[in-house]
Structure formats: C-alpha cells, structure tokens
Design an enzyme around this catalytic site. Structure first.
Site, PDB file in Angstrom:
ATOM      1  CD  GLN A  19     -13.551 -21.481 -48.999  1.00 59.40           C
ATOM      2  OE1 GLN A  19     -13.579 -22.644 -49.360  1.00 59.40           O
ATOM      3  NE2 GLN A  19     -14.646 -20.769 -48.812  1.00 59.40           N
ATOM      4  CG  ASP A  62     -19.649 -30.025 -49.769  1.00 59.98           C
ATOM      5  OD1 ASP A  62     -19.839 -29.982 -48.540  1.00 59.98           O
ATOM      6  OD2 ASP A  62     -19.166 -29.086 -50.427  1.00 59.98           O
ATOM      7  CG  HIS A  67     -14.900 -27.976 -48.048  1.00 60.21           C
ATOM      8  ND1 HIS A  67     -15.199 -29.237 -48.490  1.00 60.21           N
ATOM      9  CD2 HIS A  67     -16.074 -27.380 -47.758  1.00 60.21           C
ATOM     10  CE1 HIS A  67     -16.519 -29.400 -48.488  1.00 60.21           C
ATOM     11  NE2 HIS A  67     -17.074 -28.283 -48.041  1.00 60.21           N
ATOM     12  CD  GLU A  96     -23.358 -25.908 -46.068  1.00 58.85           C
ATOM     13  OE1 GLU A  96     -22.444 -26.765 -46.071  1.00 58.85           O
ATOM     14  OE2 GLU A  96     -23.197 -24.735 -46.409  1.00 58.85           O
ATOM     15  CB  ALA A 135     -16.015 -20.447 -45.282  1.00 61.32           C
ATOM     16  CG  HIS A 166     -20.101 -29.513 -44.879  1.00 59.73           C
ATOM     17  ND1 HIS A 166     -19.212 -28.743 -45.592  1.00 59.73           N
ATOM     18  CD2 HIS A 166     -19.508 -29.728 -43.679  1.00 59.73           C
ATOM     19  CE1 HIS A 166     -18.128 -28.509 -44.863  1.00 59.73           C
ATOM     20  NE2 HIS A 166     -18.283 -29.093 -43.690  1.00 59.73           N
ATOM     21  CB  SER A 220     -13.593 -23.239 -45.986  1.00 60.11           C
ATOM     22  OG  SER A 220     -14.128 -24.465 -46.471  1.00 60.11           O
TER      23      SER A 220
HETATM   24 ZN    ZN Z   1     -19.126 -28.303 -47.622  1.00 62.78          ZN
END
Ligand code: ZN
Length: 262
Positions: free
Chosen positions: A148, A183, A176, A232, A169, A235, A174
């Site tokens: 990230q 995603d 993630h 998004e 981010a 996501h 994030s």
């Molecule tokens: Zn994402």
C-alpha cells in the site's frame, strides 16, 4: 450565529465520541447508538455539511499521519477503516487464505488472499453468481502495508497529492490491508476496475446480492462526500451477514452507521 456554532461543536463532539465507542466488539451496542446518530444526521443535513467542512479544514491544516485515529480492533470483522482511521502500525491479519474462486493475479500472489471467514463467504457469493451464468473474477484482495505504501507513493509521484488522496489510500488506511476487502471485475470489461462495471450483468447482480453473503459495496454512488472515495462498484468489503443486510436495507455506509463522517 453563535448558537449555530455551539450546535456544530456539539455535533462534532458527538461524532468524535461515537467514533471512539466503536472500539466495542458488540455490534448490538454500536448498532443502537449509531441509530440515534443516524437520525440526527438525516434530520439535519445542513449541520452535517458544516460539520464535514470543519473536519476537512482540520484535516488539511495538520500533518495527517499524526492526526489519524488509530483503530484498536483491527481483527474485528466490523473493523471501521477510512481516511481518518488507520490500522495500528505493523498490523497484518494472521488467518489469510486463498478463496477457491477465479483469480486474475498469478498463483502465489498476495492479492489472492483474504481472511478465512471472508474467503469462505466470497466462495459462496461467487458460486451463486456462477449459478446465474455470471463470470466474476477476483482482481485484488489483501494488500500488505508495504505494498500500500508503494502504491500510494507512486500515485503521489505520478498524479500529485490531491489526486492520490482521492483515488488511493494512505498506508494503514486501506481496507485491503484488513484482508476483508476485494476488488472484483468481469471479462466483458477486460477485468478493469472502473465504474462501467456497474453496467455489466455481474456488476448489477453484485450490487443487489452481495449483502446476502456478508459483503457491502463500500463506496457507493452518491455517498462520495461521506466515504471520501469516488464510486467504486468493484470494491466489496466483508462485514458479516447481519451488518451487511442492515446496511443494504437502510442504504447506509459504514461512516453513517458508526456516525462518523469523513
Ligand atoms: Zn478496492
């Protein structure tokens, strides 16, 4: 005017307090508390906007890294991460597994990973999509803090800070990095992560059905000012079935649920 300022300050303090009570592990407690907050925010849209502008002023006027709220329950399935709320330094989930779905990334790639509970739920979601003749593909799941950091820094270098903050981010912020977000895309749009995904059969099915498997569309259309992110549709974030159903039926983001706006 003075009265107005006091009220804004009051709402601001409420928001801050609420964000901190979120560390409770009990959904039910948070649930009833945030419901009260949700009513205030919906009933007083002008207050909400003023509050948000104040928050933004605070954000841009300080060194962000030192001002971010550090989350104390990173391992919770309901962990609430956003641009103002970062994971503790060095946090990495310890139950990452590879869900048995179609992946875009090559074998052995970290992006295939999710935390175990989310991975099992994703397998169910993808199997249901498959039964409808839909072809969902996992593009990018878990992301280490290190990766990230690389992504964010290269976005700043290529597009500038403002653009980077809108589309990616800061390290630690994030979803993630929690191992609970992924995603997804589909072949019709060449597995791109773009808003046209919503217009595909896969994208519209996902929007209507993800909650049944415990996932939410984390950054919905029309809530950009609340989440701090552009729409998004690709996501999805695992929060568990109970909370996902609630958020879907009430059309709430996590920010609205926890009563703390970006
Ligand atoms: Zn994402």
């Amino acid at each position: 005017m003075k009265k107005n300022i006091f009220f804004v300050l009051f709402v601001f303090l409420l928001s801050t307090g609420c964000a901190q009570t979120e560390t409770s592990q009990s959904i039910k407690m948070v649930h009833s508390f945030s419901h009260k907050k949700g009513t205030v925010l919906v009933a007083k849209p002008s207050i909400q906007i003023t509050n948000q502008q104040d928050m933004n002023k605070n954000i841009s006027g300080v060194e962000p890294e030192t001002e971010l709220f550090i989350i104390s329950n990173p391992e919770s399935m309901q962990v609430y991460v956003n641009k103002n709320r970062r994971l503790p330094e060095g946090y990495a989930p310890d139950d990452l597994v590879e869900p048995d779905i179609s992946h875009l990334s090559p074998e052995g790639d970290d992006r295939r990973l999710l935390r175990e509970e989310a991975a099992r739920a994703l397998e169910e979601l993808f199997a249901a999509a498959d039964q409808h003749g839909l072809n969902l593909v996992g593009v990018s799941g878990y992301r280490s803090n290190q990766r990230q950091t690389t992504i964010y820094q290269s976005s700043v270098a290529n597009n500038g800070q403002e653009h980077a903050d809108k589309f990616s981010a800061r390290p630690g912020t994030s979803e993630h990095e929690t191992g609970l977000a992924i995603d997804v895309s589909t072949s019709v749009i060449a597995f791109a992560l773009e808003q046209t995904f919503q217009q595909t059969d896969e994208g519209s099915w996902l929007e209507e059905n993800a909650h049944q498997y415990g996932f939410i569309i984390r950054y919905p259309e029309g809530k950009e000012d609340i989440t701090g992110y552009s729409y998004e549709p690709w996501h999805i974030r695992y929060v568990g079935k109970e909370l996902a159903n609630h958020l879907y039926h009430e059309s709430l983001t996590l920010e609205e649920y926890f009563g703390y706006h970006y």
